[in-house]
Each structure stands twice: as structure tokens, then as C-alpha cells.
Motif scaffolding. Sequence first.
Motif, PDB file in Angstrom:
ATOM      1  N   PHE A 405      -5.203   3.840  10.371  1.00  0.00           N
ATOM      2  CA  PHE A 405      -5.469   4.356  11.584  1.00  0.00           C
ATOM      3  C   PHE A 405      -4.114   4.798  11.721  1.00  0.00           C
ATOM      4  O   PHE A 405      -3.041   3.888  11.697  1.00  0.00           O
ATOM      5  N   TYR A 462      -7.876   8.078  12.936  1.00  0.00           N
ATOM      6  CA  TYR A 462      -7.980   8.106  11.237  1.00  0.00           C
ATOM      7  C   TYR A 462      -7.253   9.258  10.839  1.00  0.00           C
ATOM      8  O   TYR A 462      -6.889  10.216  10.591  1.00  0.00           O
ATOM      9  N   ASN A 535     -11.837   8.137  15.502  1.00  0.00           N
ATOM     10  CA  ASN A 535     -10.429   7.398  16.466  1.00  0.00           C
ATOM     11  C   ASN A 535     -11.022   5.451  16.024  1.00  0.00           C
ATOM     12  O   ASN A 535     -11.502   4.788  16.898  1.00  0.00           O
ATOM     13  N   ILE A 536      -9.836   4.522  16.468  1.00  0.00           N
ATOM     14  CA  ILE A 536      -9.718   3.036  16.159  1.00  0.00           C
ATOM     15  C   ILE A 536     -11.450   3.095  17.152  1.00  0.00           C
ATOM     16  O   ILE A 536     -11.518   2.184  17.283  1.00  0.00           O
TER      17      ILE A 536
END
Length: 987
Positions: A405, A462, A535-536
Motif C-alpha cells: 500500500f 493497494y 485501499n487499506i
Amino acid sequence: MKTIKLSGIAAALLVALPVYAQDAQTTKPVPQTASSSNEKTAIKKAQDEDEDDDMEIIAVTGIYQADLKARAMERESKAFSSVIATDDLGNLVDQNVAESLRRVPGVTLERSEGEGKYVAVRGLGPKFVSVNMNGAELSGAGDDRKVGLDGITGDSLGAIEVFKTLTPDMNLNSIGGAVNVKAISAYDRGDNTLKIKLQDSYNEMREAHSPKFSIDGTQLLFDDKVGIGFAASYEDRQTQVDEVRHHSSRDMNFLKGGIGLSETELANAEEILIPAQLENRREIADRKRTNATLNVEFKPNEDSFYYIRGNYSKYTDDDIAQREFYNFYNGDQEDEVIYVNPQTKEFALSDIDVYNQYFIQEGETVTTNYSFGGENYFAESWRVDYEYAYSKTDDESVGDRRVQFRERENIVYGKAGRDFITAKVLTPSEAAALGGFELDPDNDVFAGEADGDLSDLSNMQYDNLFMEDSTRTDEITSFKLNFQKEFDSQFLNSIKFGGTYNEREHYRDKDRWSYTVNADDCDGNETCIAVANSNITDYDYSVPAGDLFTYPLVSAQDVEYMVDSTKITRENATGGEVSIDSTKEDYILTEDTYAAYVMAELQLSEKVSVITGVRYAHTEFSSTGFMSLENDDWSFGGEHTLDIAVPLPESSITYSEYFPSMHLRYEPNETMLVRTSLWTSYTRPSFKQARGYARFDDDISLCDPTTNTCYSEPDGQSALELQNYILGPDNALQVGNPNLVAMTSDNFDASFGWYPSKELFVEVAVFYKNIDNFIVDVSGIQMGLDELPLTLPVDHVSDFAIPQDLVINQVDITLNGDKATVYGMELSYNQFFENGLFWQSNMTVVSSESKLDDTIRYEKMPLPGQADITANIALGWENKTASLRLISNYRSDILEQVGSCPISADKNDAKACKTWADIYQDDILTFDIKATYDFNEHLSFYFDAINITDESDLRYFTGNDQSGGEILYQREDYGRTYQLGMNYKFY
């Protein structure tokens, strides 16, 4: 390579003559008049002595008895050595063989991820030390020749000896010394035995338990004509290592400037040196070790002896690596420098990539060693021994995977020191306050290079998928044949001659895919598309425990889900082609060696003996490799990016040499032993150093030859324009050197051992080594491509130009130096007192000096890989049922890598004279505690506390005034470990 003149041996003999003459005045040699049967008995006695030299294991209990046995074996050995006389309960704080060896005089330990793995002898690093099992060379899976001993447990061995002088019948590929580990033997123990061991250890940092079980024994059969020794062990070791490190291949960066400075202020601004990168890393490993040893020996009669020996070791490493990166080198442009403080060495940069990685690796290393051979006596006075040995290591890691990430274009504050690198992401207002300038809403003072925002974690996208399968194999086949003739002579005891032949093949094959995951490559798969765009914050994320990390990572379960969901993109993302990452580190190495020797043992008097002879060694080495160059920042038309791996022509070299030696032994009385040796040896370069390869750094710069302006990223150039650009001189290049030859050494050793009683032992030894062609890793030298030790196929690059005579300012290469000298003293003092107290200690003091070619480094320096001081101390107490020891180990700092500073450079110009790039491993002082208790004659318990002061392994750049002194290169924290175990004997 150079040849040592035989006149050196004559000089050594002249040194010995006064000793002999003095002894001859009081002791007259007694002529030998033995009959033929007595001659055979003498040969058998010689055999027994040789077996003693091979360190027969003697089952003893107690530290005092183990010390006595070690002293006896060292005294009887024909070469100067140090012995670990292992007892049947395990006297040492040993997690593996390497951990045990650090107690030996002059031996220190090199750790890997907190565990002892390699050994150094007399201050000389693992590359100077050879490791054998039952006298045969061991294979290994790494690029270095050094053999890791972490996979061998002491429970599977009979004994360990460190040879510090080598006779002509030994493998001389060792300037520092040779370690030989011997399999368990029924004939050595002389009885039927069986023992089991149970152990649990606990690592504070991992907060996990590690169980271990072992069994070993011996059995004599058929009227003692057959002896069987066996051992098996299993360990599941849980470890954790926290690491802070600099970029592994980049030098530090020069930096000056700041927002708001005028052109005059910028021109006069002081320049500082800063780290190229900060990586925070946590390695969480589950290491399972399985070992099995079998030694079958057969003595049909007094004239014959045969054996079959085998050892199997399986090492599995399920490893999780959590990593957090701050790429300071991204902010190297003038408009990306926000703030520089020349006094405090603080800085702030824009355009910095901040990213984290979660890496799952499952590796397996299997080592198989076996040998069979024997010895026979014939014609009354002849002995022949022979052996075929095979060793193979297969290292396999299949299915490694990693997700990444990243948020780009961040403002990052940084500062570094000897044991730390600090990085902190700043907001624009924080950066303005630090730099002392105002923000203008109508004018972006950061020039569009500060658009990142990590205050919103959804910006951690990501970014990359990594998958890898790799195998590495090292295979050694050897054969040796020796003849020995005993003489019924007043002065000549024996003549021995023989030879060895070795074939070695070492190869690596890797398939790697590393690419940006794009939803367009998902072929409409909805799960893949969702993960590719994630995304995270879409996952179960958290900041790992402790203060190592600033930003969160996903869980292992989420990593598996992401990899499984998006690995279908590999074919579309890579076009079905094999990546450069899959080929650039592939290679095949072959090495064929043979040696022959002749030596004689002379009895100058009853108390003086001499072994002298010469060995001839021949080496043929060849390697394959690649020139690799890749970069994703530059576009050369359409989606075409730089991805080149070109095979290099096979490189080969042949070299040979004669190595004479002389070893004198003088025993004036029962309490004194004097040894002197003049001997020669060599050390071959490692596989990584000697194989042919050339690897350009991924972040390349291209230069416009018409303006001499260089760019590290595109600035509107078309693919057609780039064809006229040339590779910039400031690119980094790592190069192997297939022209390396082995370094050779003239060695002198002298020792005096005093044995006034069983309770007291004192030994003083001095040594000197004169090394030619010493091998050194050099960082950041300036070198033309036409000056490299291999020809690069630069004509295969068509997207831009790489002139054959291009001068690169940062080349990392291994070179043969000119000369190096090492001299030192080794002291040992052991004493046991009537009240049960005891003191065991040794210290080695070393000084060295080496000289590189003036075009690399103008000044003399310490020999790389050498420690000035090593010391071991054990203070303890024991009685018939219990013992307690406090054990301390110390090693001074070690020069590991050398920066360039040619004689032509301005010594005040840090860019031309890079002495600041020297890398040292810091000194370390550790303390351990061991306690044992014998419940009865069969059952005993022990407790170990290891690294009780919680020491770290530290490496650092030397630095200079511009960096503010030393700067961290790597720091490993591995915590304390506690072990509790029991031994049970069935005899």
C-alpha cells in the motif's frame, strides 16, 4: 597469486635448531629397534592418536571434567587447536553449533535475525573460516562461501574442534581457521548409550514458546566389530526481530537548499549528508528444524576399518515480514527540498513515497551429507585411507507473496544518528512552520510535489502485487586418498602423501512477478476489480504492537485474500513474459578443485618433533549471469517501460599455487608445551563476489548530451527524443568480478601452554598473517564501463544510449587489494578452586593493516571483516549435583564495507572521497546465565538465560561533518531468550 619461497621453511627450522640442541644436551634420542609386529603396534598407536586428533567424544559430567578432556585433546593434537569436549548433558548455552563455538578462544559469533549462524576466528570473519563435517566440506545455499551452523544442533555431534594452524594434509582454504564437526561414534564413546533431551525456550520479543526434542545413542554389536552412533532432533523455534535499516545498496544522499532561499543563499547553502531511505521491518518467523545422524562403523580386524556416515537436516522457515518505507531519495530535486538545517542535520522533503508491505514467505532448506570410506594397514608399515563424500543443499521457497500500500508525494521530515533514522510525515502548515515560510493559497510553493495526505488512510492504495518462486542448490562431490609410511628410524617417524578432488555446482533459479495491479487486467472478475481498486481502510488494519511502525498494516488473512483475488491479473499485467526480476539474479557456478601433498614427521629428539611438507592446490571456476536494467518511471512509447536482462558471456578463471608449511612441537616437561608453525593458506572469493553480473539501480537518470542536463523522471520528452539521451553518470551500478583470485597468506604461529595442575591452565599464543590479494567489497567508486572486469552488452539497449566508455560515479564492486597484515595475541586462563568456584577466560587482541590500489583508496586501513578484540569469560560454581555460570562475550567493531577515495581525489571533497561510506558493525557485549541440577545419576535439569542485557546488533556509516557523524545502516533487536530443559540417560 604468489608463491612462498621454501627458504621460509629453512628459516623456521633454523629457529627450531637451538631448541633441539638445548634439549639434546640432556636427552639422548633412543633408537627404535622394534620388530615387525611392534611396527604394526606403532602404526595402531598412530591410528589411535589420529582418532584423538579427530576429537573423540568422551562422556563426562561436570564443567571441570569437560575442561580437562578438552585440554587433553588440544594437547595431543598435532595442529594448534581449540576443542569443545562435549559431555553427555550439554555444558554450553547453545541454541546450535554456532552458539557453542563462541566459547572457544578466539572465536566470535555472527548473528542473523538474532540467532547465531556464522563464526569468526581470531578476529577474522566467516569468509576466512572453512567449515567441515567429518573432514569433508559442507554445502550451503547462500551466495557466500560461509556455512551457516544454525541448522546443526549440538545433540547430533560427537565433538567440535577449531584448527588455528593447518598441516599439508588438511584443506588449506582457510586463512582464519577451520572448524570440523564430527558425527557421534560408538567407538569414541566406547559403550552402549542412550539419552533423550526435552527443552522449551521463550523469546521475550516474540512472546512465544519453542519446544525441542532430541535423542542420541551408541550401540556396539558383534563383539564390538560393529559400532552404530545415531542422533535425531526436532525444534520448533518462534522468533521475532525488529529492524531499522538504511537502503541496502544506495549510498547516503547530499542535500542542500530550502523553500524561500534566494539564489545567492542557495548557492552558499551548506550541504549535508542524509539517509537515502528508512525501512522499519519486523520479521516474525516459525523455524522448524529436523536433524538425523547415522554413523555405522565396522572393524573386522586390527588392520581394517570401514564406515558409512550420513547426516540429514531439514530447515523450514515460515516467515512474515512487515515493512514500512520512507524513500528520501525521491526528494532529490531542487524544488523538492523544503528545509535543511546544517547544524542539527534535520531536513524536510516533498515528493516522498511512503509505503508498507506485508510479505509472507515459506522456505525449506534441506541438506544431505554422506560419506563412506575406510583405512587399511598392509606391508607391516603402510596405512591407506580413502573417502568418498557428498554434500547437497536445496533451498526452495515457493509461493512467496507480498502486497503493498502506498501514498505518493508526501512531505517528510527526517533526521539520523548512529543508532536511529527518524521519519515523520508533515502537513503543509507544519512544513511551513519548520521552514519559516508562508503558505500562499494562490501559489503552490511545493510545485505540485506535496499532494499526498496520510491523515486520510484511504489514500493508502493497494499499489503492488509481488509473487515469487525460487530455488537454489549447492552440490559438492569429493574424493580423497592418503598413504602413510611409518619408519623404524631415529629421526624420521613417517611420510604421508595423498590428494583430493572436488566438484562443485551452485545454481539459482528464480521466477518473480512484481507489478501494479490494474482493474482492467481482471477480465471482468468483480472480486478482482474490487480488490484492485481498494485501499487499506477496506480491510482489517492496525498498527503493529510497539513503537516501530507509524502506519497500519493489514492482517495476514487479508493478504491471502488480496493475493488470491488479484493473482489472475498476472498474465495480462506482464503480457505473459518472464520479468527481468525472474532472470537478473539467475546464475550457474561451477568449481573444480584438486590438491596433492606430501609431508613428513621428524623426531628431532624425545621432546621435539616437526611436521613439514607442501600442498599444491588448483582451482577452475566459471559462472553465468545477466546485465539487468529496469525502470517504470520512464516511458519509451505506449506502455513500453525499461525491462532488460541480457545474458553475459560465461566467465572463467583458473589459478593454482604451492603451499609449504612447518610445525614444531616441543615439550620440555610434563607441564609445558611449546608450538611454533610457519604455514601458508588461502581463501577463495565468495560466489556473489566472483560471479559475473551487472545490475543498474532501478531509479535511473537520463541526460541530454546537448545541454548536459540530467533527469531522474520524465519532463515531457518523447520516446524519439530519449533515443538521443545517454545514461547519466550518477546512476548506481553493482558488478560482480569474475577476475578475482583467492587471497593467500603466510602465517606464523607460536604458543606456550602451561599445565601446572589439573585445576589450572594458562596459554599464550601469538600469530602473524601476511595476506596477498586480500578481497574487499568497495562501495561508490568511480569507474568507466570499459574498465569493468566484464564486457557489458550495452548495444542491446536501444531506448537511449549507454556509451562503452561511460564513467559511472557510483559502482559497487569487489576487488583484490594489494597486501594486508594481521598480527595478534591470544590469551587463555582457566582455574578451578577447591570450594567449587571456577574461572574460564580467553581474549584475542588483533591489529591489522591493508592496502587497496591507489585508484580505489589512497590510505591504509584495517582489514575488512576483522575485530581488534574478542573475549569470553565464564565465572561459575559447581559441585557434584549443581552448577551455575555467568558467561560474557565481547567483540569490538568490524569494518564491513569500504567507501572509495582514490589518490587523485580532493580529500576535502566528500563527493570524490567517500570515506564516510565505510560501514562498520558495532562492538557488542553480551551476558548469559546457565544453571544445571542433577536430580540423580540419570536425570538432570538446566536453565539458560540468553542475552540478559538485551543487546542489539548495530551497523553504521562512518559519516563525516556533513552527516553529523556516524549514521545508522542497520539495527537488529531480538530480545532475551530463556531455555528450560531436562536430560535423561538410560545408562
